[in-house]
Each structure stands twice: as C-alpha cells, then as structure tokens.
Write a protein that holds these residues in place. Structure first.
Motif, PDB file in Angstrom:
ATOM      1  N   PHE A 245       0.822  -1.207   0.000  1.00  0.00           N
ATOM      2  CA  PHE A 245       0.000   0.000   0.000  1.00  0.00           C
ATOM      3  C   PHE A 245       0.861   1.264   0.000  1.00  0.00           C
ATOM      4  O   PHE A 245       0.580   2.216  -0.719  1.00  0.00           O
ATOM      5  CB  PHE A 245      -0.942   0.021   1.211  1.00  0.00           C
ATOM      6  CG  PHE A 245      -1.874   1.197   1.177  1.00  0.00           C
ATOM      7  CD1 PHE A 245      -2.953   1.204   0.318  1.00  0.00           C
ATOM      8  CD2 PHE A 245      -1.637   2.309   1.966  1.00  0.00           C
ATOM      9  CE1 PHE A 245      -3.796   2.296   0.241  1.00  0.00           C
ATOM     10  CE2 PHE A 245      -2.477   3.416   1.906  1.00  0.00           C
ATOM     11  CZ  PHE A 245      -3.556   3.402   1.040  1.00  0.00           C
ATOM     12  N   ASP A 246       1.893   1.292   0.820  1.00  0.00           N
ATOM     13  CA  ASP A 246       2.685   2.504   0.963  1.00  0.00           C
ATOM     14  C   ASP A 246       4.060   2.103   1.477  1.00  0.00           C
ATOM     15  O   ASP A 246       4.282   2.015   2.677  1.00  0.00           O
ATOM     16  CB  ASP A 246       1.978   3.439   1.953  1.00  0.00           C
ATOM     17  CG  ASP A 246       2.685   4.782   2.094  1.00  0.00           C
ATOM     18  OD1 ASP A 246       3.843   4.888   1.682  1.00  0.00           O
ATOM     19  OD2 ASP A 246       2.050   5.717   2.628  1.00  0.00           O
TER      20      ASP A 246
ATOM     21  N   PHE B   7      -6.598   0.964  -5.232  1.00  0.00           N
ATOM     22  CA  PHE B   7      -6.068  -0.070  -4.341  1.00  0.00           C
ATOM     23  C   PHE B   7      -7.203  -0.700  -3.530  1.00  0.00           C
ATOM     24  O   PHE B   7      -7.978   0.011  -2.886  1.00  0.00           O
ATOM     25  CB  PHE B   7      -5.037   0.533  -3.383  1.00  0.00           C
ATOM     26  CG  PHE B   7      -4.138  -0.504  -2.768  1.00  0.00           C
ATOM     27  CD1 PHE B   7      -2.863  -0.719  -3.265  1.00  0.00           C
ATOM     28  CD2 PHE B   7      -4.569  -1.282  -1.706  1.00  0.00           C
ATOM     29  CE1 PHE B   7      -2.040  -1.676  -2.710  1.00  0.00           C
ATOM     30  CE2 PHE B   7      -3.752  -2.248  -1.155  1.00  0.00           C
ATOM     31  CZ  PHE B   7      -2.487  -2.440  -1.657  1.00  0.00           C
TER      32      PHE B   7
ATOM     33  N   ALA C 206      -8.442  -1.722  -0.607  1.00  0.00           N
ATOM     34  CA  ALA C 206      -8.225  -1.782   0.841  1.00  0.00           C
ATOM     35  C   ALA C 206      -9.241  -0.896   1.533  1.00  0.00           C
ATOM     36  O   ALA C 206      -9.604   0.166   1.022  1.00  0.00           O
ATOM     37  CB  ALA C 206      -6.816  -1.319   1.183  1.00  0.00           C
TER      38      ALA C 206
ATOM     39  N   VAL D 178      -6.066  -0.153   6.034  1.00  0.00           N
ATOM     40  CA  VAL D 178      -4.976   0.807   5.888  1.00  0.00           C
ATOM     41  C   VAL D 178      -4.493   1.274   7.261  1.00  0.00           C
ATOM     42  O   VAL D 178      -3.291   1.341   7.524  1.00  0.00           O
ATOM     43  CB  VAL D 178      -5.417   2.008   5.029  1.00  0.00           C
ATOM     44  CG1 VAL D 178      -4.382   3.113   5.071  1.00  0.00           C
ATOM     45  CG2 VAL D 178      -5.656   1.572   3.594  1.00  0.00           C
TER      46      VAL D 178
ATOM     47  N   SER E 189      -2.363  -1.179   9.013  1.00  0.00           N
ATOM     48  CA  SER E 189      -1.012  -1.354   8.474  1.00  0.00           C
ATOM     49  C   SER E 189       0.007  -0.485   9.216  1.00  0.00           C
ATOM     50  O   SER E 189       1.202  -0.753   9.171  1.00  0.00           O
ATOM     51  CB  SER E 189      -0.982  -1.063   6.971  1.00  0.00           C
ATOM     52  OG  SER E 189      -1.069   0.326   6.739  1.00  0.00           O
TER      53      SER E 189
END
Lengths: 290, 252
Positions: free
Chosen positions: A167-168, B92, B94, B99, B102
């Motif tokens: 994602f990042d 994306f 998600a 998120v 994460s």
C-alpha cells in the motif's frame, strides 16, 4: 465425465496440480497487480524457459542429470532472474519497468540459443510453452505441493508486512517494516510459483493465472481480504472449468484455462454493468414517483 | 528540564554546490506543537527526511528522544503523514480499517499477527478521527479530507510520542483543512502528543501551534507563535528575500 476425473490417475494428477496452481498463482498475483508488477510474471516465465533449455542442453550434450526434470533448472533460473530483476529495478529507479523487457528478452534469447546449439531437442518443447497438465506425474505433483506449502507459509507469515509495503512502501519502512527480508522471500516465492505453474498453463500463459483472476476480483471488491478470496475463487473456477472443457472437447488445457478465466472476467464485468444500470433505473423511477 | 524530543544542531546539507540547509538548529520539547514554514525549495522536506532517517545528514547532529539518529531504533515512536500520502493508487483494494491497521505492522514485528486488542486500537483511532462510518469503505472512494484523516489514524495507531506532518493539507479543500488542523490541535492538547507540522499555510498556522520555525535554507525565526505573529511581516520578508539576494550575489 466426473467419473473419469475420479478414476483416471493422470486426470486426477492434472486436477490436483491445477487446483494447487489455481490457489497460489492468483494469491501472489494480488500483490503483484496492486504494486503494478504483473509483467514480472511474464519476464520470469521466459527466464524459466532458458533454464529448461539449459537443463535439456546439459542432458543431451553432457549426458548429465538425465534423471532430473529440467523444470528444476528452470526454477533455479527463475529464482536468479527474480533477484536480477530486483537489482535492475533499483539501478533504474525512475525507469523501473525497463528491467522487465531486459530480463524477458534475455531469457528468450538464451533459451533459443541453447535450443539451437543442441540441434533441437527430442522432447516436445511445446509442452513447456503451452502447458502439459495431462502429463503431470506423481513427483511433479509432489513438487507442486511443496511449492504451494512454501508459498502459503511465506504469504501467511508476512501477511501484514506485505500489505503495508504494497500500500505505501515508504511509510511501511519508516514505521519499521523490514523491507529487504520480506521482499526477498516474496520474490523467491514468485519465482517458484511461476516455474511450477508452467506445467499447467505453459510459459506463454503463466501470467494469465496470476493476473486475470485478480483483474476480475478488482472489479467488485472493496477490501484487500475480499480481493484475496475472490481472486482464489476465480482462479480455481477457471482451472476446473478449463480442465473439464479441455478434456471434453479435446482442447489444449492451458489455453482452455486462460480462455475460461477471460470469460469469467467478461461475465463479472457484464454483471457489474447490469447491476449499475438497474440501480440507476430504480433511482430515476423513484425520482419520477416522488 | 527533560530532554527534548527532537534536537537538531548545526545541520548543513547541500546537493552538489547548492546549499539546501545552512546551519539549522532547532528543538522540540515534550508536548510541544511546532510549525515549520518556508517557501518552496526552502529545505523543509529535506529536513523532515533527515529527521525521519530517509536521508543521511552531512554535517551536524540530530537527536531523537535523547539518542543520536544513527542509533535511533524505536521507529514506532514517530507517526508520519507524508506530503504525498494521498497520491496513492486510488484503485487499491483496501478498506480504511485495513490501511489504518497497516500502521501497526512495523511495531508488532515479524511473525506476529494482529490480535483482537490491535483491532480494538484500530477502531479506537478511526473513531478519534471521526471516520467510524467509513471504516469498511474502500479508501480510494473517500474524499481528500477523509483520506487525510485516515492517514492520521494510521500514524496514530501505534501510539507514537511524536507526530510529523509534512504539508498534510496539500490538495485538500479549505473546510477540510480547518477540520484537519482542529483535529491535530485536539490530539496535541488532549493526548500530550508532540507535533511537527510543515506547512505553506502561514496565515493560519500561528493560531494552532505553540512555536514556529521559519526556514529558508537557514533559520529565520524559531520561537513563540505569538511573537511570530507580531513580527510576521518582518520575518517573512527576510526569509522570502533570501533567494533573491543570493541570485543577485551570483550576478555580480
């Protein structure tokens, strides 16, 4: 037909191998697609071709390792290729996609040269190019099972890290995710999956089972979890229907699996369109009524 | 006095011949909200990158939580929202919840899965940034302001002591920007969070932060927000002229 699949050894092997590949290919595919790396699968499958050719070359010219399936050599090449892609991507940071054509053409070039140098092979190379799932032997199935276990283990152990990095990446690294370890194991698994799925769909079609089920899932999923599950379902469905069609109509199995997966993609796309249009129609009707 | 959370002493940095940071020294005390302002290309982002350990410093010292940055390992004590946080891949797959979770990945370490208590913490911070209704929505389908709050939640979920925001409101509409500042102020005041915010928004910043640092390669001001407001004109004209003077200097 179901009875044939239950009674025939080679059909059973084909089905099991297909189901395993239908599980792990879309799984790694999700991570590759969301990071815009899906072409890596193509590059590595061509490197695997070079490895297979090298294995056949050694067998024929040097008379060594004649008992060993050349696909293991292909796996070795695929793993080396994956590490090399990684290196190249870092070297050309602002052109990171350039690594893929370099590796891909390198793989094909080496493969073709090795094939011609040994004056052609007496084995059927088209089995590697387009898949030969009906020729899966017990030991091939065992290899596929081992690759599946390693893949699942790595993906489960590194699940949260893989998500965070996908994602990042910058933020993940800043918060202390160990990028190099996770990335190393992931790329290793990608190489193994690609090499072992060659028997099912063939070198030219490997990337299809990695990307098409994911592309289908992305049409309608909200969360990452849903995407993983839906991709696996579409992958397995493609394998089962594709194999059945291949057997029934006597078609090439790899091609049949890929075509089925594309048909599923189109169906999902159509359903999405229909759902969207009916929802809009209903809204309009409500507006007119009120 | 306790050790400052961040201490930057005599930091220099240049890309080739071009000076980016010239003898910059500043500090952040426990529980302080510091705003860093300066024109484009003033070295703000370079300074942040060095504090975050993304770039090595050439000359000078950076201490985080009392230890030199070279030895600083407790990455999870810093929450970070980057300038380009909302330029992620909008397709994306998600949810906000995924998120935000994460943000815990690095803190938990390898081979540890999210536990029930981790998910509780995730929901807690999502509530703090007022996104509970959107927790299971796809992150790409949120508005810019909502996305920015989701990224704040991701930065907060590991319970950091220091929050670093690098131009967090770029590309976010005015109303959401105000909401965003209010939220950061709330977190700062109610949870004792130390905050560094890099921003272009000079007009607003002094009403939210405790202290201001005005940077344009070198430091033009580092002090109380009230004083900055009083001397704003003088400080800014000095800071924003710096480039021009340099150019003139080269012409002669």
């Amino acid at each position: 037909m179901i009875q044939d699949f239950l009674q025939n050894d080679y059909l059973q092997h084909a089905l099991y191998a297909g189901l395993l590949i239908g599980l792990i290919s879309p799984l790694i595919g999700v991570y590759l697609v969301v990071r815009r790396l899906s072409l890596i699968a193509d590059a590595l499958s061509h490197v695997t071709l070079a490895g297979v050719a090298a294995g056949l070359f050694i067998q024929k010219k040097l008379n060594l390792f004649t008992e060993i399936n050349p696909i293991y050599m292909g796996m070795g090449f695929s793993v080396m290729g994956s590490l090399f892609v990684d290196r190249l991507r870092r070297m050309y940071q602002s052109y990171s996609e350039i690594a893929i054509p370099i590796i891909m053409s390198g793989g094909v070039g080496l493969g073709v040269v090795l094939i011609s140098a040994s004056g052609g092979f007496n084995v059927n190379i088209s089995g590697y190019l387009f898949g030969s799932i009906l020729a899966v032997r017990t030991e091939d199935l065992e290899t596929t099972l081992i690759v599946t276990s390693i893949t699942l283990l790595v993906l489960i152990l590194f699940r949260k890290e893989l998500f965070a990095l996908s994602f990042d990446e910058e933020n993940a690294v800043l918060t202390g995710v160990n990028r190099s370890i996770v990335h190393f194991f992931f790329i290793l698994v990608v190489a193994l999956v690609i090499a072992s799925s060659i028997q099912v769909v063939g070198i030219l079609l490997v990337s299809s089972l990695i990307t098409i089920p994911v592309a289908t899932a992305l049409q309608h999923t909200n969360s990452f979890r849903q995407t993983l599950i839906a991709s696996i379902l579409y992958g397995e469905l493609s394998v089962i229907l594709g194999l059945a069609a291949a057997y029934h109509f006597e078609l090439a199995s790899g091609g049949a699996i890929v075509l089925v997966s594309i048909m599923i993609l189109l169906c999902v796309f159509l359903i999405k369109k229909v759902v969207y249009l009916t929802a809009r129609l209903q809204k309009n009707r409500q507006r007119i009524n009120s | 006095m306790s050790t400052p959370i961040l201490k930057v002493s005599h930091l220099h940095f240049s890309y080739g011949n071009q000076k980016v940071l010239d003898d910059v020294s500043l500090s952040l005390e426990q529980g302080e909200f510091l705003g860093i302002v300066g024109p484009n290309g003033s070295g703000k982002s370079t300074l942040m990158k060095m504090i975050l350990g993304l770039m090595p410093s050439q000359h000078g010292e950076i201490d985080l939580f009392g230890s030199s940055i070279a030895h600083f390992k407790e990455r999870s004590r810093i929450g970070y929202v980057s300038q380009k946080a909302n330029s992620f891949n909008l397709g994306f797959p998600a949810t906000v919840r995924e998120v935000v979770a994460s943000g815990l990945a690095g803190k938990l370490g390898l081979f540890r899965r999210y536990k029930k208590s981790d998910w509780q913490r995730v929901d807690e911070v999502i509530e703090q940034v007022e996104l509970s209704h959107f927790a299971n929505r796809n992150i790409g389908k949120l508005s810019g302001g909502q996305q920015q709050r989701a990224f704040i939640a991701r930065a907060l979920v590991g319970s950091p002591d220091l929050l670093i925001l690098d131009e967090p409101t770029v590309g976010v509409d005015a109303k959401s920007t105000t909401q965003f500042y209010e939220l950061v102020r709330f977190l700062h005041q109610n949870q004792g969070l130390s905050v560094i915010m890099v921003t272009h928004d000079i007009g607003v910043i002094s009403s939210y932060v405790d202290r201001v640092a005005c940077l344009n390669k070198r430091l033009f001001f580092h002090g109380e927000a009230a004083e900055f407001q009083r001397r704003q004109k003088e400080i800014l004209s000095a800071a924003y002229d710096y480039d021009i003077q340099l150019v003139e200097h080269h012409h002669h």
